[in-house]
Design an enzyme around this catalytic site. Structure first.
Site, PDB file in Angstrom:
ATOM      1  N   LYS A   1      -4.254   5.798  -6.126  1.00  0.00           N
ATOM      2  CA  LYS A   1      -3.681   5.286  -7.272  1.00  0.00           C
ATOM      3  C   LYS A   1      -4.510   5.961  -8.556  1.00  0.00           C
ATOM      4  CE  LYS A   1      -2.584   0.889  -5.432  1.00  0.00           C
ATOM      5  NZ  LYS A   1      -3.092  -0.415  -4.938  1.00  0.00           N
TER       6      LYS A   1
ATOM      7  N   GLN B   1      -8.501  -4.211  -6.982  1.00  0.00           N
ATOM      8  CA  GLN B   1      -7.879  -4.096  -5.426  1.00  0.00           C
ATOM      9  C   GLN B   1      -7.988  -5.258  -4.669  1.00  0.00           C
ATOM     10  OE1 GLN B   1      -6.528  -1.197  -4.392  1.00  0.00           O
ATOM     11  NE2 GLN B   1      -5.887  -2.446  -2.511  1.00  0.00           N
TER      12      GLN B   1
ATOM     13  N   ASP C   1      -0.497  -6.092 -11.710  1.00  0.00           N
ATOM     14  CA  ASP C   1       0.060  -6.770 -10.791  1.00  0.00           C
ATOM     15  C   ASP C   1       1.083  -7.759 -11.027  1.00  0.00           C
ATOM     16  OD1 ASP C   1      -0.893  -5.247  -8.487  1.00  0.00           O
ATOM     17  OD2 ASP C   1      -2.620  -6.222  -8.471  1.00  0.00           O
TER      18      ASP C   1
END
Ligand SMILES: NC(=O)c1ccc[n+]([C@@H]2O[C@H](COP(=O)([O-])OP(=O)(O)OC[C@H]3O[C@@H](n4cnc5c(N)ncnc54)[C@H](OP(=O)(O)O)[C@@H]3O)[C@@H](O)[C@H]2O)c1
Length: 315
Positions: A56, A100, A123
């Site tokens: 990422k 994460q 997210d």
């Protein structure tokens, strides 16, 4: 796929297009003197998680984001994690934050998420963002559902007015996807049914679906006899056994389906793309540049409009 006749619906080209749009948006911000920043937070030394963060960060750099990284030791406490997130909330140079998942077992990811500024939550899983999704308010949209909407739109699969059945009501995928695809927008607007372990005869529903989304995380749960001939089948649910990916949708479904996501390279790439789209939108909102933009599908995106364009807009 095995000897099936279904058209494949790869996610790669969808992601490429989203990345191109994001890179353009990032360039626009940079031209205006704003360097969009997506911070990543990793707790512990899990190799797979560290690998995801590296991928990422590399992608972030390619798209023009700054990507400050915070690495906490596996011994970090819940308070340590909260402190890091509060610091990132307070840092005006950080627009978006990714924690994460999973975090080490002694930590509570959901509690930590609640400390995060909902507007920075790439997210889209913060309770405020789930509430915004339910109400059709602007904000980051959960990435996998947004990616699935974008995938269907990209491949020209009509969704509006059609019967969509989602197998699974999990917080990451099934539940937010059902809300998203039922919204009143051109790339959604479907008749959505959600089935789960409480519906013993769920095949009765999936067999009538024009679009079937597997979101259970049970390898091979969807078989040809569960699919209406000619239907569009989207495989969202996966389980990993080591490095082996085990999808919900048995590949023999390609014999019955009209179109189907590939075993690898379907929903996954679109999920990552939506994460960066959420990060861009967060930076645009913070810079006051997120209002009244209109995306390719004609939906209003950005703040004051919606959260994710052609796979994630709310309206
Ligand atoms: N491809 C990607 O990029 C991506 C990204 C995120 C997530 N995922 C995958 O998406 C899947 C779903 O994630 P999630 O967190 O939303 O789900 P989750 O919380 O694990 O929930 C799974 C859902 O499936 C239902 N289910 C499980 N077994 C079933 C069965 N035998 N019959 C009927 N329903 C069954 C469960 O029903 P109950 O509610 O009744 O228990 C539950 O609603 C996972 O496999 C995850 O790995 C993929």
């Amino acid at each position: 796929m095995s000897a099936g006749s279904a058209r494949l619906l790869p996610g790669g080209p969808v992601a490429e297009r989203v990345f191109a749009e994001v890179a353009e948006g990032v360039a626009g911000l940079r031209a205006a003197g704003v360097v969009p920043a997506l911070a990543t937070v990793l707790v512990g030394d899990d190799d797979a998680s560290a690998g995801y963060i590296r991928i990422k960060s590399r992608q972030a750099a390619e798209l023009g984001f700054a990507s400050p990284h915070v690495h906490l030791p596996a011994s970090a406490t819940q308070a340590d994690l909260h402190r890091v997130l509060r610091d990132l909330n307070d840092d005006a140079g950080v627009h978006a934050v990714l924690v994460q998942h999973p975090v080490p077992g002694h930590l509570d990811y959901d509690r930590a998420l609640q400390v995060l500024d909902p507007d920075s939550d790439v997210d889209g899983m913060h309770p405020v963002n789930m509430g915004r999704l339910a109400l059709g308010l602007p904000g980051p949209v959960p990435c996998t559902p947004a990616g699935i909407e974008a995938l269907l739109a990209f491949h020209g699969v009509p969704v509006a007015g059609r019967e969509v059945v989602v197998l699974g009501r999990g917080a990451t995928l099934g539940r937010p996807l059902a809300m998203l695809l039922a919204q009143k927008r051109p790339t959604a607007n479907a008749a959505v049914t959600v089935v789960h372990t409480g519906v013993a005869d769920w095949p009765r529903y999936t067999r009538r679906a024009e679009i079937l989304v597997a979101a259970a995380g049970v390898p091979g749960i969807v078989r040809p006899e569960h699919v209406r001939p000619g239907a569009v089948v989207v495989g969202g649910g996966v389980r990993y056994e080591g490095r082996r990916l085990l999808p919900d949708v048995d590949e023999s479904c390609a014999r019955v389906a009209g179109a189907i996501t590939p075993r690898v390279g379907g929903v996954g790439p679109t999920t990552v793309a939506m994460l960066f789209r959420n990060a861009l939108r967060a930076a645009q909102r913070a810079a006051g540049r997120g209002s009244a933009e209109v995306d390719d599908e004609g939906a209003v995106v950005g703040d004051g409009g919606a959260g994710g364009g052609g796979g994630g807009d709310r309206g």
